[in-house]
Design an enzyme around this catalytic site. Structure first.
Site, PDB file in Angstrom:
ATOM      1  N   ASP A 540       0.783  -1.425   0.040  1.00  0.00           N
ATOM      2  CA  ASP A 540       0.142  -0.132   0.201  1.00  0.00           C
ATOM      3  C   ASP A 540       0.805   1.082   0.113  1.00  0.00           C
ATOM      4  O   ASP A 540       2.138   1.135   0.124  1.00  0.00           O
ATOM      5  CB  ASP A 540      -1.043  -0.027   1.353  1.00  0.00           C
ATOM      6  CG  ASP A 540      -1.970   0.810   1.158  1.00  0.00           C
ATOM      7  OD1 ASP A 540      -2.453   1.600   0.115  1.00  0.00           O
ATOM      8  OD2 ASP A 540      -2.675   1.013   2.220  1.00  0.00           O
ATOM      9  N   ASP A 616      -9.318   4.028  -1.737  1.00  0.00           N
ATOM     10  CA  ASP A 616     -10.041   4.455  -0.595  1.00  0.00           C
ATOM     11  C   ASP A 616     -11.353   4.992  -0.985  1.00  0.00           C
ATOM     12  O   ASP A 616     -11.654   6.034  -1.064  1.00  0.00           O
ATOM     13  CB  ASP A 616      -9.350   5.428   0.229  1.00  0.00           C
ATOM     14  CG  ASP A 616      -8.037   5.119   0.729  1.00  0.00           C
ATOM     15  OD1 ASP A 616      -7.609   3.800   0.692  1.00  0.00           O
ATOM     16  OD2 ASP A 616      -7.039   5.958   1.108  1.00  0.00           O
TER      17      ASP A 616
END
Length: 943
Positions: A540, A616
């Site tokens: 990430d 997200d």
């Protein structure tokens, strides 16, 4: 995972307000090279071909281009590539310093094989060559390239005259302001006196500058340094951007350019910013926007009823793309072809591409059909590696599962509620103070035992490992990286430092092969203490995300391996991390087991290393809806193993939304639920009973279809074809499908229309193909193609249809994890087309190693025609690979007449009559227990 800018986690939790702060990210006007390139006037046509420089080889043309205004020269090469592609490269003839080009093997799998260009015509004004059925015409004055197919222009390069390469130069040779040339002395002698006389007294005060003059001065300063908010970006090489226009006459529809939270069909940017490709950590991203997101793939696909074309702009720097829908200027083509008879207008898409640095390197994919374009692009950048079976099953994640007891409880909950699960994920809180490759000794003191207990049930685990390394002299990764000089550097040669989850951090320089090996070594069980081969990886924050950096990313003047600035390589950073982790997993199993790595950032070629997800997202209906075009777009550009977080990363979706999200995601390639630290727990059994039943059914349906999914991924590795695809891919001449983005195909056999609005009683589903018949997967009700149908829905189901003419393999015995069903029997679901025929295939291997590349697999083709279902091997040797799985059932939909008998014949069984039932109202034939091993060739005959 979590784009929090430079706020602290504690601050976020105390004030959980979600909205993208657009002021953190540049507009085109705030990006000096974008502003300059976009201001290039159309039709300026300053470049001409120096025909005396033309050099012809069997597979290429090379020539120089002269700028009539500046007298600067460019070197151009036009090459034919095998597979019906053309490559165009343009660079400075003698650049002041080398411009960045990605090394072979990083973006491109290998140097593309060239193909002969057949010379057709050469004169003082143009040169024409042919590649297959395509004629390529290079016009000398003004410089322009046209591609002709079937006597029609289909692509034009520099038709708008927007070619613009900012030549590298010494700062002292460029005017710093408009008053006088930098470093030039005052005029002397009589000439100087004359000048002084013309301009008035030397001491006379200069007039106040106009706003336009001030703006010009500001722009000149932007050439050497640029300020955005509190950050100043030094540009030691000065302006270096490149720009080019490409037009598509005869086209109205273009696709591609991920990643944007926008429509499937690319829109005109006439009234907006261009589409931006610059990997960024965008906190709760905006929808229906050309703003940059986490990944970048500069591939555009143009499609019409006649043909499909593509182009790949191979540049890893920040890139912007303008798109316009116009009417073609037919007079421009009059010397080339009789473009169109009559007075009808011809639509055209104009595109304008510009990147901050590098060279112009474009591959034109000449199709002419959609699958040809996918194969062509796959030849260049590779295909999605066949994932292990668990990777395409269901994954459960959260920021964060608290400790070993929490992990055990969640895993047990899936078993208790009869919901399959293959992978349990741990986010950043599992580490010792955000030090990756470590464990929190209080929460996870027995990590190996925990992983082994999960693995004993056929499952895997994943931990997050980000590229920012905590600056702590007692942290072994930081200590070694510092000693070996493995960090990205500042322009002064010191280690680059910024802020991310651990606080003060350094970023490993993955452009350096030694650093990639260093990282791969860290994944070995003896260095990643507490890990096992059943633990996989999530990369990430690898855009890279730097909380206190400009646009929440790395400073552009940071320096990488080879002396390249970050501006030159930004969009590849995340892929280099993805690759390093992939190679580390290969190394730890001695190249035996297939890796699984999830990455948030990506570029062209990332598909070779594993999965990506859309970042997200938010638990809102609009985000469920936008996931469909986002994932279809990723599939169109080769990134097939992709998904969106089920339920949305942010907020608390209501039960209906969460249920609909599971139902949609069950038919998307990568199927993972994930949620923010501050959201309520969302394990399915926390839902009301009716929603739990629907979620359970959605997940179990995914598992029943895993044989089909796995076969699709095998074929995709071979061909580069998308898996979750828009309808127009399989129905390229059906214009009604071109803008549809609320439904999609899974392979070619299934059509899915997710429910993406609250409280609806029905949805309108377009079923393509006037000659097609479609069957509801639940009722086997038949529907005609080429029109829209209103389909009633309830909470339990979403509309899914199997296309007539296809055979889908399924496993109807659902286990708690996918690998536990490896020896279970198969059901073949056959849906007949209008001529009573169907075809399908099934791929089987050990689901985890690379032995299949040495032939250790089973690949069966099933054909039903002339009242016979035939199974034959597509891999006769099978290299000793065997399976215990057998054929338990055959369901045939669309049978109009009940058979009198059904007989099975095969090499290892005696001919035998089979039991069957027939439902005339549903035209449904069910053949029970043929019992033959699925690997064997056989024939089932209907009498």
């Amino acid at each position: 995972m979590r784009g929090l800018c430079w706020v602290t986690t504690a601050a976020l939790l105390s004030n959980f307000v979600l909205a993208v702060d657009r002021s953190n990210f540049k507009t085109c006007d705030q990006s000096s090279f974008c502003r300059r390139q976009r201001a290039t006037p159309e039709g300026r046509n300053v470049y001409v071909v120096v025909m005396s420089s033309l050099h012809v080889e069997p597979s290429s043309l090379s020539m120089q281009l002269l700028n009539l205004d500046t007298k600067e020269r460019l070197q151009m090469e036009l090459s034919g590539l095998r597979g019906n592609m053309v490559r165009l490269k343009i660079n400075e003839v003698n650049p002041l310093s080398k411009r960045y080009e990605p090394p072979i093997g990083d973006v491109l799998v290998k140097e593309p094989e060239k193909d002969n260009l057949h010379m057709m015509l050469s004169s003082s004004s143009s040169v024409s060559v042919a590649l297959g059925d395509t004629t390529v015409v290079v016009n000398a004055n003004p410089f322009r390239i046209d591609f002709i197919m079937d006597k029609e222009p289909v692509m034009s390069v520099n038709a708008k005259g927007l070619l613009n390469i900012e030549h590298l130069r010494e700062k002292s040779h460029f005017r710093v302001n408009k008053e006088e040339p930098a470093g030039e002395e005052e005029p002397a002698g009589e000439e100087g006196a004359d000048k002084e006389e013309e301009n008035g007294e030397k001491e006379q005060k200069e007039p106040e500058k106009t706003e336009e003059e001030k703006a010009t001065d500001d722009q000149d300063r932007d050439l050497w340094e640029e300020t955005f908010k509190t950050h100043t970006d030094s540009k030691p090489k000065g302006p270096s951007s490149v720009g080019l226009d490409v037009s598509f006459p005869g086209f109205e529809h273009v696709y591609g350019l991920p990643e944007h939270a926008d429509s499937l069909l690319l829109k005109s940017t006439k009234s907006t910013d261009p589409y931006r490709l610059y990997n960024l950590d965008v906190f709760e991203y905006e929808l229906n926007s050309p703003m940059a997101l986490y990944g970048s793939v500069p591939v555009l696909i143009a499609h019409s009823e006649k043909r499909t074309l593509g182009m790949f702009w191979m540049n890893v720097a920040e890139t912007w793309i303008d798109i316009r829908s116009v009417i073609a200027d037919k007079t421009m083509f009059s010397k080339l072809v009789d473009f169109v008879k009559g007075d009808s207008d011809i639509p055209q898409i104009d595109t304008h591409w510009f990147s901050e640095s590098g060279i112009i390197d474009v591959m034109f994919l000449l199709g002419p059909k959609p699958n040809n374009v996918f194969q062509q692009y796959a030849k260049l950048t590779g295909t999605t590696a066949l994932p292990p079976l668990f990777a395409i099953a269901y994954h459960q994640s959260r920021w964060n599962y608290n400790d070993e007891e929490d992990v055990a409880s969640v895993v047990a909950g899936y078993d208790e509620h009869d919901i399959p699960l293959d992978v349990l994920w741990l986010d950043i809180e599992h580490t010792d103070g955000k030090r990756y490759f470590t464990w929190d000794a209080h929460k996870f003191p027995n990590s190996v035992d925990m992983i082994n207990k999960v693995a004993a049930k056929g499952r895997k685990m994943v931990t997050i490992i980000d590229p920012h390394i905590k600056k702590d002299d007692n942290y072994f990764v930081h200590k070694e990286a510092t000693e070996k000089g493995h960090y990205v550097k500042n322009k002064d040669g010191s280690d680059y430092e910024g802020w991310c989850w651990p606080g003060s951090s350094g970023w490993l320089d993955f452009l350096n092969p030694e650093v990639r090996q260093f990282w791969a070594n860290k994944l070995q069980p003896d260095e990643y203490v507490g890990s096992t081969l059943d633990l996989y990886t999530w990369n990430d924050m690898n855009e890279p995300s730097v909380f206190n950096g400009p646009e929440i990313t790395m400073h552009k003047d940071a320096v990488h391996f080879g002396g390249w600035e970050h501006r030159d390589v930004h969009n590849m950073y995340g892929t280099y991390l993805h690759r390093s982790t992939f190679e580390g997993q290969l190394q730890r199993s001695d190249n035996q087991k297939r890796p699984f790595v999830l990455s948030r950032a990506f570029f062209a070629g990332s598909q070779r290393y594993g999965a990506v997800w859309t970042g997200d997202n938010t638990g809102e209906w609009t985000h469920l809806k936008i996931a469909l075009p986002m994932l279809m777009t990723l599939n169109l550009v080769g990134i097939t193993l992709s998904g969106a977080d089920v339920g949305g990363f942010f907020k608390n979706p209501e039960p209906e939304l969460l249920t609909r999200w599971y139902q949609a995601a069950a038919y998307q390639p990568f199927f993972r639920a994930h949620a923010h630290l501050d959201t309520r727990r969302r394990e399915p059994w926390l839902l009301p009973a009716e929603h739990l039943r629907a979620v359970r059914e959605a997940v179990r349906t995914r598992y029943s279809l895993l044989p089909y999914w796995y076969t699709l991924f095998y074929n995709a590795e071979s061909t580069g074809s998308p898996i979750m695809k828009p309808l127009w891919v399989d129905f390229p001449a059906e214009k009604d499908t071109f803008a549809i983005e609320d439904e999609h195909l899974v392979g070619s056999a299934l059509l899915v229309h997710p429910v993406t609005d609250a409280g609806v009683a029905g949805v309108n589903v377009y079923l393509p193909g006037t000659d097609q018949v479609w069957y509801s997967v639940d009722t086997y009700e038949k529907f005609t193609g080429g029109r829209q149908h209103y389909i009633a829905v309830n909470l339990e189901k979403i509309p899914v249809f199997q296309r007539g003419g296809f055979i889908i393999p399924r496993k109807m015995r659902i286990r708690r994890a996918a690998i536990l069903a490896k020896n279970d029997p198969y059901t073949l679901v056959v849906t007949l087309d209008r001529k009573g025929r169907a075809r399908g295939d099934l791929y089987i291997d050990d689901y985890q190693t690379f032995d299949y590349r040495q032939g250790a697999y089973i690949h069966k083709e099933f054909i039903l025609e002339d009242s016979q279902l035939t199974s034959k091997s597509l891999n006769p040797s099978q290299s000793g690979f065997v399976t215990k799985s057998w054929l338990e059932r055959v369901i045939v939909a669309g049978v109009t007449t009940k058979p009198t008998s059904i007989k099975l014949t095969g090499n290892s069984v005696q001919p035998q009559q089979l039991d069957f039932t027939f439902d005339p109202s549903k035209q449904l034939l069910t053949i029970r227990k043929p019992g033959i091993n699925i690997a064997e060739d056989f024939v089932i005959s209907f009498q």
